[in-house]
Design a protein around this motif. Structure first.
Motif, PDB file in Angstrom:
ATOM      1  N   MET A   1      10.217 -13.040  -2.750  1.00 16.86           N
ATOM      2  CA  MET A   1       9.892 -13.008  -4.164  1.00 16.86           C
ATOM      3  C   MET A   1       8.815 -12.183  -4.207  1.00 16.86           C
ATOM      4  O   MET A   1       8.466 -11.607  -5.407  1.00 16.86           O
ATOM      5  N   VAL A   2       7.890 -12.158  -3.274  1.00 15.50           N
ATOM      6  CA  VAL A   2       6.749 -11.171  -3.188  1.00 15.50           C
ATOM      7  C   VAL A   2       6.871 -10.043  -2.130  1.00 15.50           C
ATOM      8  O   VAL A   2       7.330 -10.434  -1.192  1.00 15.50           O
ATOM      9  N   ARG A   3       6.193  -9.015  -2.569  1.00 19.30           N
ATOM     10  CA  ARG A   3       6.297  -7.928  -1.380  1.00 19.30           C
ATOM     11  C   ARG A   3       5.491  -8.471  -0.275  1.00 19.30           C
ATOM     12  O   ARG A   3       4.171  -8.312  -0.582  1.00 19.30           O
ATOM     13  N   ARG A   4       6.078  -8.524   0.877  1.00 15.37           N
ATOM     14  CA  ARG A   4       5.286  -8.719   2.075  1.00 15.37           C
ATOM     15  C   ARG A   4       4.478  -7.411   2.799  1.00 15.37           C
ATOM     16  O   ARG A   4       5.287  -6.489   2.924  1.00 15.37           O
ATOM     17  N   VAL A   5       3.201  -7.346   3.030  1.00 14.99           N
ATOM     18  CA  VAL A   5       2.638  -6.260   3.735  1.00 14.99           C
ATOM     19  C   VAL A   5       2.121  -6.425   5.100  1.00 14.99           C
ATOM     20  O   VAL A   5       2.046  -5.503   5.763  1.00 14.99           O
TER      21      VAL A   5
ATOM     22  N   ILE B   1       2.125 -11.892   5.072  1.00 19.68           N
ATOM     23  CA  ILE B   1       1.253 -11.904   4.047  1.00 19.68           C
ATOM     24  C   ILE B   1       1.459 -10.959   2.998  1.00 19.68           C
ATOM     25  O   ILE B   1       1.659  -9.774   3.098  1.00 19.68           O
ATOM     26  N   PRO B   2       1.336 -11.814   1.730  1.00 12.34           N
ATOM     27  CA  PRO B   2       1.982 -10.926   0.639  1.00 12.34           C
ATOM     28  C   PRO B   2       0.962 -10.003   0.052  1.00 12.34           C
ATOM     29  O   PRO B   2      -0.440  -9.903   0.389  1.00 12.34           O
ATOM     30  N   LYS B   3       1.372  -8.845  -0.641  1.00  8.62           N
ATOM     31  CA  LYS B   3       0.604  -7.834  -1.155  1.00  8.62           C
ATOM     32  C   LYS B   3      -0.310  -8.496  -2.183  1.00  8.62           C
ATOM     33  O   LYS B   3       0.025  -9.172  -2.971  1.00  8.62           O
ATOM     34  N   GLY B   4      -1.513  -7.995  -2.223  1.00  9.57           N
ATOM     35  CA  GLY B   4      -2.528  -8.385  -3.303  1.00  9.57           C
ATOM     36  C   GLY B   4      -3.233  -9.725  -3.360  1.00  9.57           C
ATOM     37  O   GLY B   4      -3.945 -10.029  -4.058  1.00  9.57           O
TER      38      GLY B   4
ATOM     39  N   ALA C   1      -9.629  -7.509  -7.087  1.00  6.88           N
ATOM     40  CA  ALA C   1      -8.158  -7.869  -8.295  1.00  6.88           C
ATOM     41  C   ALA C   1      -8.058  -6.473  -8.985  1.00  6.88           C
ATOM     42  O   ALA C   1      -6.828  -5.944  -9.205  1.00  6.88           O
ATOM     43  N   ASP C   2      -9.126  -5.646  -9.175  1.00  2.96           N
ATOM     44  CA  ASP C   2      -8.927  -4.428  -9.781  1.00  2.96           C
ATOM     45  C   ASP C   2      -8.417  -3.214  -9.062  1.00  2.96           C
ATOM     46  O   ASP C   2      -7.412  -2.551  -9.510  1.00  2.96           O
ATOM     47  N   LYS C   3      -8.416  -3.360  -7.626  1.00  2.23           N
ATOM     48  CA  LYS C   3      -7.853  -2.258  -7.000  1.00  2.23           C
ATOM     49  C   LYS C   3      -6.668  -2.899  -5.913  1.00  2.23           C
ATOM     50  O   LYS C   3      -6.443  -2.189  -5.124  1.00  2.23           O
ATOM     51  N   GLU C   4      -6.352  -4.108  -6.389  1.00  2.66           N
ATOM     52  CA  GLU C   4      -5.183  -4.712  -5.586  1.00  2.66           C
ATOM     53  C   GLU C   4      -5.295  -4.757  -4.111  1.00  2.66           C
ATOM     54  O   GLU C   4      -4.337  -4.317  -3.143  1.00  2.66           O
ATOM     55  N   ILE C   5      -6.516  -4.986  -3.757  1.00  2.00           N
ATOM     56  CA  ILE C   5      -6.798  -5.180  -2.557  1.00  2.00           C
ATOM     57  C   ILE C   5      -6.315  -6.442  -1.880  1.00  2.00           C
ATOM     58  O   ILE C   5      -6.280  -7.549  -2.409  1.00  2.00           O
TER      59      ILE C   5
END
Lengths: 707, 320
Positions: free
Chosen positions: B18-22, B45-48, B195-199
């Motif tokens: 469901m979530v993109r894993r990075v 571990i999912p992105k963001g 949150a702002d930079k999707e870290i």
């Protein structure tokens, strides 16, 4: 609050710079203090000698000698030590982070490939080490040339820089092998000592083999595979082997890069970055200890024990305590046993068959032979000129191609092998180094060297000295088309002094080629065997000298002064001749008379005959007069006892006349002869058949109190 | 090995796909001094996300951080970030900043010099953000970092990390030593910027209340193995604490049907910490006919303590 830049991000200007270069510049920047300090030190090194030179030149008497030493030692001190120190220190500055877990977290998490990080920091350290050294040495070289001052430094700039570079790479390699700074220092030092120990011990170990030839070459070769080679040739000499340390350094660089790239960060704090390195280094050091201790004067058992101890200590340090003691002891014992087996079998089998090997006669193309008085190692045998020309041993070797001469040499060789046991014990033998070099038909070279010979070999050597081949090589001017050229000088030499110490006392002032032509006719007219047992009265010595007569150490610079290339100077030097003249040599005596030099030439012998008294000392035992070589034309003799034991005043003119009649400046025989030395060191030989008369003369003479 | 036995992770696959894993661990093993210290079969571990790593001392949290950051290399298996192997991969590392538990600064440097240093390696280094952060946290930029207090050094490295503009921020017990006020500010700033930079933030800490506040998801490590990889909400939904009262004293065997993390019986009163879905549990508890039932909320810290207790990592065992 809105944080940071908005919209498209602007990359920093550093983004376009390759990261290795960023690392490089960053490290240079951070170590600029050391860089500037080194640069200033290196550039300042020649200043004091320069001022001293200026001051000295202002004085009425220019004290060149003191000036030279002041200049030389100061430059040498700073200009050599500083680059060497830097090449040890800067690798630690470059790679200090490998020894800190905290620092390695930073450096190895940085977005830069390991290879780029290594390269950047390696080059930065390299620059800090070598750039100040190059600048300082360059300026010192320029100043010394501007002042026209010879110094070791001018000749050694290349060696110093290369040595520093190689040492730097070696230290980087050690750093990459170890996990702590303590270990890097410990094993770096250990490896250095072990490498040098191996380089000096292995040739010595091999030299224990009966007939082993080439200890010096072996030492050179071994040293060429270490970073320390350039220190050994720092006198300005070069040879093609100098390329090896550079290749080794290049190899070590790539090996270090490989080790670094694959190094596990978590091994920081361990003794070694890789376990296999522990095995290699510990075994190498232990083996070096065994060989070194065994060679330099200890029993094998002590050497083995110390080798075991070295391994044990390294293992305990590496394991951080007495863990895994049983395998350590077992491995240490294994090394000791292995070394014992190797050494014992090596010695028992004569170097695995090396000692008794002899080439078969039908496969020999030519053979070169050289005999040297033991202990009187040829001062110029290994010297090299500044331009890289190597003065090899060849001028001193007599090369034989005739079948019967080759057979004679082969017989000598065989006889030496047969008498191995006797000769090794040193009984009834002549203390002479004899070197053999066979050129085989298949192009290979077979070398052997022996220390002692017996009367049997001497007979064959004398026979060789009677051969035409010997004569042709003894006198270069007998070769067709050979000329000395205009640069060579001619001189009258002291007639009686021992041949190895002969000096010129007067310039002859006749062209060398003219003298050579006259001598050629005379020598070819001499009967065969005359060279070994002259049958005419002795008149004196004439020399054809090299234009470069200064110390061979400074041949290159001396050659420059007479406008000769170093290679030409070397040729001249090897072709110089001292020729003994006898009453039968009509052509040269006529030439001397024609040029008004004969009277002067004969005067020294006449002085001897007319002297009121002659101081004489006689060796108590007859001596063997040995063979000669081409380069120096020097004869060597073996003294069982010092010839200077007693000094007598010979006052009877008849006795002096007798001595003059029978003295032989050169006499080759397998029989003992009498060495007679005159007061000022003039030395000649009287065949043993006149020993009784000689003893009577001595009996009539007054004995002087030497005290 | 113990960690092999601890691979049962009932909830770690629940959102897969469901979530993109990075950051992906695939059969990753790491040995230190010949001992297996990390053995993670599957972790994504999912992105963001802000991913919390919790575990006892020596559980493998720092090793895991060092593996993700590329300081360590995996001994077997595959660890990828954005689909790429992290080993000696400068392009991936350019998007990542690792803040270790004991950060290192170049000797005798100031913040300005450290900034220059990081600018060499992080092309997206945000000087505007750096200035803002320095002004906000009032760190003296011209003073030597060696003169900073421990807390100030922590702030300094966090500011440098945020200014480096990473896509992945690895924080290994990075707030330790920072005073509570500054800690709160740092957390807020970090959450804002993340949150702002999707870290994607991976953070390890022993302060579970802190993680409780801002982590989306947690991984619980135990002896090098991953016990759970789960969202916090889901974790809290899955572990429940009940207090029950019975008319007569009961034996522990009565609760054998439950997946107990803890069972404390005092006469007629029983306190249970149980895994399972609330509705199912309440039905099962009803079958026992208790006089009274009350559910208490559990914090992440409590869950961790109960989970560790169930694995034998309990103060009672330590002093046993």
């Amino acid at each position: 609050m809105k944080w940071g830049r908005k919209g498209m991000t602007t990359k920093t200007f550093l983004h376009k710079t390759p990261k290795w270069f960023s690392t490089y510049t960053d490290m240079l920047k951070r170590n600029r203090g050391l860089f500037v300090f080194s640069l200033v030190m290196m550039l300042a090194a020649p200043v004091h000698p320069l001022l001293k030179a200026y001051e000295t030149r202002l004085t009425p008497v220019f004290d060149y000698q003191n000036y030279y030493y002041d200049w030389d030692s100061l430059l040498w001190g700073i200009s050599v030590i500083l680059p060497v120190v830097l090449s040890i220190v800067t690798p630690f500055l470059s790679f200090h982070y490998l020894y800190s877990r905290r620092a390695i977290d930073l450096y190895h998490s940085l977005p830069i490939k390991r290879s780029a990080l290594f390269l950047g920091r390696f080059l930065a350290g390299f620059t800090i080490t070598l750039l100040p050294a190059a600048a300082g040495l360059g300026s010192a070289w320029a100043i010394s040339h501007a002042l026209d001052v010879q110094d070791r430094l001018s000749e050694s700039v290349g060696q110093i820089l290369l040595f520093s570079a190689c040492l730097y790479v070696f230290v980087v390699f050690v750093i990459c092998c170890c996990g702590t700074i303590w270990e890097a220092i410990l094993y770096g030092t250990g490896l250095t000592v072990a490498l040098l120990g191996i380089c000096y011990s292995v040739p010595e170990f091999a030299a224990r083999l009966y007939g082993f030839s080439g200890s010096i070459e072996l030492g050179d070769w071994l040293l060429a595979f270490t970073p320390f080679y350039y220190m050994a040739i720092i006198d300005g000499s070069w040879s093609w082997t100098a390329v090896f340390p550079v290749l080794m350094a290049a190899g070590l660089f790539f090996l270090s890069l490989l080790l670094y790239q694959n190094r596990k960060s978590e091994n920081t704090g361990s003794a070694f970055s890789y376990r296999f390195l522990f095995h290699i280094i510990s075994i190498f050091i232990s083996v070096a200890v065994v060989i070194f201790v065994y060679i330099w004067g200890s029993e094998l058992i002590s050497a083995l024990f110390l080798g075991f101890l070295a391994y044990f200590i390294i293992s305990v340090l590496s394991n951080r305590g007495f863990k895994r003691l049983a395998p350590v002891v077992l491995r240490g014992a294994g090394i000791a046993v292995g070394m014992a087996v190797f050494i014992l079998s090596f010695e028992a089998t004569g170097g695995f068959g090396y000692v008794m090997r002899i080439p078969s006669l039908d496969k020999i193309e030519s053979v070169a032979i050289r005999t040297v008085e033991a202990g009187d190692y040829q001062t110029y045998a290994r010297y090299r000129t500044g331009s890289g020309t190597v003065i090899s041993e060849s001028p001193q070797y007599m090369v034989y191609r005739e079948t019967e001469n080759i057979a004679l040499v082969h017989e000598i060789h065989q006889s030496l092998l047969e008498k191995k046991e006797t000769l090794e014990e040193g009984n009834t033998s002549l203390d002479v180094d004899i070197n053999l070099e066979y050129r085989m038909k298949n192009g290979s070279v077979f070398r052997r060297s022996y220390r002692l010979i017996s009367e049997k070999e001497l007979q064959n050597l004398v026979a060789l000295n009677c051969s035409q081949e010997f004569l042709e090589q003894k006198y270069p001017f007998l070769e067709d088309g050979f000329t000395y050229g205009l640069k060579a000088r001619t001189a009258v030499m002291e007639p009686f002094v021992k041949e190895g110490e002969v000096v010129a006392y007067e310039s002859l002032g006749i062209a060398a080629d003219e003298v050579a032509q006259a001598l050629k006719k005379d020598i070819l007219a001499r009967p065969l065997g005359f060279e070994t047992a002259p049958t005419a009265d002795y008149v004196g010595r004439i020399a054809i000298l090299s234009p470069v007569e200064s110390s061979f150490f400074h041949m290159a610079s001396s050659a420059k002064k007479v406008k000769l290339s170093a290679a030409d100077a070397a040729t001249h030097w090897s072709k110089k001749q001292v020729i003994l003249i006898y009453e039968c040599d009509k052509n040269i005596l006529e030439l001397l008379e024609k040029r008004g030099k004969l009277e002067s030439f004969r005067s020294r012998v006449a002085e001897f005959a007319a002297a009121e008294q002659v101081q004489l000392s006689l060796c108590e035992q007859p001596t063997y007069h040995m063979l000669q070589n081409r380069a120096s034309n020097a004869g060597y003799y073996y003294d069982k006892y010092s010839p200077y034991q007693s000094l007598y005043q010979v006052t009877d003119p008849e006795d002096r006349a007798f001595l003059l009649k029978h003295l032989q400046p050169v006499y080759y025989s397998d029989l003992p002869c009498n060495a007679v030395t005159f007061g000022d060191g003039y030395c000649f030989l009287i065949p043993n058949e006149y020993q009784e008369q000689l003893l009577e003369i001595v009996g009539r003479a007054e004995k002087e109190n030497l005290d | 090995m113990q960690c092999t036995a601890l691979r049962a992770k009932p909830w770690n696959m629940e959102t897969k796909g469901m979530v993109r894993r990075v950051i992906v661990f695939d059969q990753v093993k790491k040995f230190l001094d010949g001992n297996l210290v990390l053995d993670i079969a599957d972790l994504q571990i999912p992105k963001g996300s802000i991913y919390g790593l919790i575990g006892a001392n020596g559980a493998g949290k720092s090793t895991m951080m060092r593996l993700i950051s590329g300081v360590y290399t995996v001994d077997s298996g595959l660890l990828t970030v954005d689909g790429e192997n992290i080993t000696d991969n400068a392009a991936v590392k350019e998007k990542m900043f690792f803040v270790p538990d004991d950060p290192y600064f170049l000797p005798q440097t100031t913040m300005e010099e450290m900034t220059e240093f990081y600018q060499c390696y992080y092309p997206d280094f945000d000087t505007v953000l750096y200035e803002q952060l320095m002004a906000s946290f009032e760190l003296p930029s011209k003073n030597k970092i060696s003169s900073y207090s421990k807390g100030m050094r922590r702030q300094a490295i966090l500011l440098l990390a945020l200014a480096s503009n990473p896509k992945y921020l690895l924080l290994d017990e990075s707030f330790d030593g920072v005073d509570p006020v500054m800690r709160q500010r740092l957390r807020r700033v970090m959450i804002d910027i993340a949150a702002d930079k999707e870290i994607t933030v991976v953070i390890s800490s022993h302060n579970l209340r802190e993680l409780d506040e801002f982590c989306d998801r947690v991984g619980v490590l135990y002896h090098g193995g991953l016990l759970y990889d789960i969202t916090l909400d889901r974790l809290k939904e899955e572990v429940h604490k009940y207090q029950l009262a019975f008319s007569e004293p009961v034996a522990k065997e009565a609760f054998s049907r439950f997946r107990l993390l803890s069972c404390d019986i005092t006469g007629k009163f029983v306190t249970l910490v149980i895994r399972g879905e609330r509705q199912v549990l309440e039905r099962k508890i009803g079958d026992l006919k208790p006089l009274a039932v009350e559910e208490f909320p559990l914090s992440l810290e409590e869950i961790f303590i109960y989970e560790m207790g169930a694995k034998g990592y309990d103060y009672k065992d330590i002093f046993a």
